[in-house]
Design an enzyme around this catalytic site. Structure first.
Site, PDB file in Angstrom:
ATOM      1  CD  GLU A 341      -3.366  -9.443 -10.207  1.00  0.00           C
ATOM      2  OE1 GLU A 341      -4.398  -8.872 -10.524  1.00  0.00           O
ATOM      3  OE2 GLU A 341      -2.307  -8.818  -9.959  1.00  0.00           O
TER       4      GLU A 341
HETATM    5  C1  TNX Z   1      -4.900  -6.321  -8.348  1.00  0.00           C
HETATM    6  S1  TNX Z   1      -5.030  -7.150  -5.591  1.00  0.00           S
HETATM    7  C2  TNX Z   1      -3.642  -6.597  -7.851  1.00  0.00           C
HETATM    8  C3  TNX Z   1      -2.599  -5.562  -7.922  1.00  0.00           C
HETATM    9  C4  TNX Z   1      -3.066  -4.325  -8.615  1.00  0.00           C
HETATM   10  C5  TNX Z   1      -4.473  -4.016  -8.184  1.00  0.00           C
HETATM   11  C6  TNX Z   1      -5.005  -2.748  -8.732  1.00  0.00           C
HETATM   12  C7  TNX Z   1      -3.916  -7.992  -5.981  1.00  0.00           C
HETATM   13  C8  TNX Z   1      -3.594  -9.026  -5.043  1.00  0.00           C
HETATM   14  N1  TNX Z   1      -3.334  -7.734  -7.142  1.00  0.00           N
HETATM   15  O1  TNX Z   1      -1.458  -6.082  -8.559  1.00  0.00           O
HETATM   16  O2  TNX Z   1      -2.224  -3.283  -8.282  1.00  0.00           O
HETATM   17  O3  TNX Z   1      -5.307  -5.069  -8.583  1.00  0.00           O
HETATM   18  O4  TNX Z   1      -6.243  -2.433  -8.195  1.00  0.00           O
END
Ligand code: TNX
EC number: 3.2.1.52
Length: 537
Positions: A341
Site C-alpha cells: 500500500e
Molecule cells: C491491509 S494487508 C494492510 C494493513 C491493514 C490491514 C487491515 C496489508 C499488506 N496491508 O496495513 O492493517 O489491511 O486488515
C-alpha cells in the site's frame, strides 16, 4: 553378625524384592479400556495413525529419557513441564536409571531415512514405552506437541491405586506439508508486550506453527529500538491507534522474544514496513519523509498516505542501519520489508526502492520477504512474495521463480470479523467464519502452482484490538484451522472431522485461559465460554 541373622536379613531382602516385583507386575497389566489412537483430537491431523487399542500408563512411575544432546534434553524438560501443567505429575528427565521405573518416554535423535524430511517424526506407543524418533530437534518438538494432545484430559482412578493418565497405543508417522507455517502479529497499530507475545507463541507452538512474523513498524508506531536512530522509539513509539501510550521492545526484550520463540522451534520474522506505512519513522526523523507534508504523530486507521523519500541517500543509510541492527539480533533466515500500500510513492520510485533494499537485506545475510506488491520490481528468485490480495502480482512473482507465502485476505486475515455480530475486527476483505477459514485449498488457490508455495501465514492486524483477550478472540479458533491447512495434506483434511477435533480443544484453551471466540458452528466440549454469553457482553 550370626549366620541366622544374615540369613533372615537375606530372606527379608528377597521378600521385599518379590513384593516390589509384584507391585510392578500389577501395574504392567493395568486393564485399560479399549483405546483408539486414530480417533484422538490431534490438530493438525498427522499423516498416518495406526491404532493398537491399548494404553500407556502415564503416572508417577514414568520417566523421560532423551538423546544426550542439549536441544533434545531441552525438549525432554519442555515435555515434563507441560505434563506437569496438565496432570500435576512430576516426571523426571534423564535421571540415572532407577530399577522399578516403568513407562518410559524416549525422545531420540535418529538418522533413519524415513525421517529425512524436515520436522518429521515418528511415535511408537506401546503399553511399556513411548518412543519418539526424529532426525532433528525441531521434528522431536513437533512430536512432543502430538504427545501432549493425546494424553487423556483426566486421570483414570479406577485402574490402579494411584491416578493414571492414558496415552492410547499405536504408531504415528508424521511430517509437515509446508515448510513455512506462520502467524503474524501487528504490534504497531496496538502494542503487545513481551508477556502477551510469549503467550501467543505458547499457543502457536502447540499447533506446530514454526514462524511468528512481527509487524514492528507502521504509520502509528515504531516498536523496535534502533540504537543508531534512538528517536524512532522515543518519538515514533510513543502512541498507537486511539491515542493510548504505545510502547516498544528494547533490543534486550526483542532478543528475549527471539530466544523464547527459538525454544519453541519458532522463527521470528521481523518486518519493517516501507517505503509506505512510515509516518512514525518520518515524525521521528523528518529528513526521511517523502510525501512533502509535515509529519505528525498519527493515531487513526487510514493507510497509504506516507512514504520515505526513495531518492535520498540518507534514507538508505537509515535503512542499512535498521536492517543491520535487527538482522544481528535475528537468527532466522528472513527479513520482511513490507512494501504494501505505498500509494504515496510513484511506481518508478517504488521499484527503484525495493530493488535497492533487496540488496541491503542480502548484504546482512537474509532472504527478503515483502507483501505481494514487491513482485513489480526485478527481484532475485530467493526473495519471497507474500500474497495477500493481488493475483497479478503473484503471477509476476511466479514469473521470477520466487516463492510465495499464502495469506489471501479473504481467507486468512485473522482481523476479519467472523460475522456481522463480531465484537472486534474489520470486514473490508470478507467476513470469515470458522468454517470459511478452514474450507479452502491453499494448494490450488488462484492458479498459484504448488511448487511456488513456501507455506501459509495468517496475519493479525491490530487496528481494532488492544489487549491479549481481544487478540485471542480474533485469532482463536481460526488460527487452529490454519495450522491444519499448513501441516496436513489435502486428502487428510475434512471439515466435519476437523470440527469435532476442534470442539475438543476447549479444555486446552480453557486451561491456557484463552478467550477464544466460541463459534456457534462448533459444539464446544466442556467450555468455560458460550456463544450466548459472549454475545451478551
Ligand atoms: C491491509 S494487508 C494492510 C494493513 C491493514 C490491514 C487491515 C496489508 C499488506 N496491508 O496495513 O492493517 O489491511 O486488515
Amino acid at each position: 553378625m550370626s549366620r541366622t541373622l544374615i540369613h533372615s536379613l537375606l530372606v527379608c531382602c528377597i521378600c521385599i524384592a518379590i513384593l516390589a516385583c509384584t507391585e510392578e507386575k500389577k501395574k504392567r497389566v493395568l486393564n485399560f479400556p479399549k483405546t483408539d489412537l486414530a480417533a484422538e483430537n490431534m490438530i493438525p491431523k498427522p499423516v498416518k495413525v495406526i491404532p493398537t487399542e491399548g494404553g500407556f500408563a502415564l503416572d508417577e512411575f514414568a520417566a523421560i529419557y532423551t538423546t544426550n544432546a542439549q536441544d533434545f534434553q531441552e525438549i525432554g524438560k519442555f515435555l515434563a513441564a507441560k505434563i506437569k501443567g496438565k496432570t500435576e505429575l512430576d516426571i523426571p528427565v534423564n535421571i540415572a536409571e532407577v530399577p522399578n521405573r516403568e513407562g518410559v518416554i524416549y525422545i531420540n535423535q535418529s538418522d533413519s531415512i524415513d525421517l529425512q524430511a524436515p520436522e518429521s517424526y515418528q511415535l511408537y506407543i506401546t503399553p511399556d514405552s513411548v518412543i519418539l524418533n526424529s532426525n532433528s530437534a525441531a521434528g522431536a518438538f513437533r512430536g512432543v506437541q502430538t504427545l501432549r494432545q493425546i494424553i487423556s484430559e483426566t486421570s483414570n482412578d479406577t485402574l490402579a491405586a494411584y491416578p493414571v493418565w492414558t496415552i492410547p497405543t499405536g504408531k504415528i508417522i508424521d511430517g509437515p506439508q509446508f515448510e513455512y507455517r506462520g502467524a503474524m502479529l501487528d504490534v504497531a497499530r496496538h502494542f503487545f508486550d513481551v508477556g502477551d507475545v510469549k503467550k501467543f507463541i505458547d499457543l502457536l507452538a502447540y499447533y506446530k506453527y514454526n514462524v511468528l512474523h512481527l509487524h514492528l513498524t507502521d504509520d502509528q508506531g515504531w516498536r523496535i529500538e534502533i540504537k543508531s536512530w534512538p528517536k524512532l522509539t522515543e518519538v515514533g513509539g510513543s502512541t498507537e491507534v486511539g491515542g493510548e501510550a504505545g510502547g516498544f521492545y528494547t533490543q534486550e526484550e526483542y532478543k528475549e522474544l527471539v530466544a523464547y520463540a527459538a525454544q519453541h522451534h519458532i522463527t521470528i520474522v521481523p518486518e519493517v514496513d516501507m517505503p509506505g506505512h512510515t509516518n512514525a519513522a518520518s515524525v521521528s526523523y523528518p529528513i526521511l519523509n517523502g510525501n512533502g507534508k509535515t509529519p505528525k504523530l498519527y493515531e487513526g486507521m487510514r493507510v497509504g498516505f506516507s512514504t520515505l523519500d526513495t531518492r535520498k541517500d540518507t534514507v538508505y543509510t537509515f535503512i542499512d542501519d535498521v536492517i543491520r541492527e535487527i538482522s544481528a539480533m535475528t537468527p532466522g533466515p528472513y527479513f520482511h520489508i513490507g512494501g504494501d500500500e505505498s500509494d504515496a510513492t510513484k511506481k518508478s520510485d517504488y521499484i527503484y526502492f525495493v530493488e535497492k533494499v533487496e540488496k541491503i537485506v542480502q548484504k546482512y545475510g537474509k532472504r527478503m520477504i515483502g507483501w505481494d506488491e514487491i513482485a513489480q520490481a526485478d527481484l532475485d528468485s530467493t526473495s519471497i512474495s507474500q500474497f495477500w490480495r493481488h493475483t497479478d502480482f503473484a503471477n509476476e512473482a511466479i514469473e521470477q521463480d520466487m516463492k510465495i507465502i499464502m495469506s489471501p485476505a479473504v481467507k486468512t486475515y485473522l482481523d476479519m470479523q467472523y460475522d456481522t455480530l463480531s465484537k472486534h475486527g474489520l470486514h473490508w476483505a470478507a467476513y470469515i467464519p470458522t468454517d470459511t477459514a478452514y474450507n479452502w485449498t491453499p494448494e490450488a488457490y488462484e492458479g498459484i502452482p504448488l511448487k511456488n508455495i513456501l507455506g501459509i501465514e495468517a496475519p493479525l492486524w491490530s487496528e481494532t484490538i488492544s489487549d491479549i483477550d481481544e487478540l485471542e478472540y480474533l485469532a482463536f479458533p481460526r488460527a487452529i484451522g490454519y495450522s491444519e491447512l499448513s501441516w496436513t495434506t489435502e486428502e487428510n483434511r475434512d471439515w466435519e472431522n476437523y470440527k469435532v477435533r476442534l470442539a475438543n480443544q476447549a479444555p486446552f484453551l480453557d486451561r491456557m485461559d484463552v478467550k477464544y471466540y466460541p463459534s456457534p458452528l462448533i459444539d464446544w466440549k466442556k467450555s468455560k465460554y458460550s456463544y450466548e454469553e459472549i454475545k451478551k457482553d
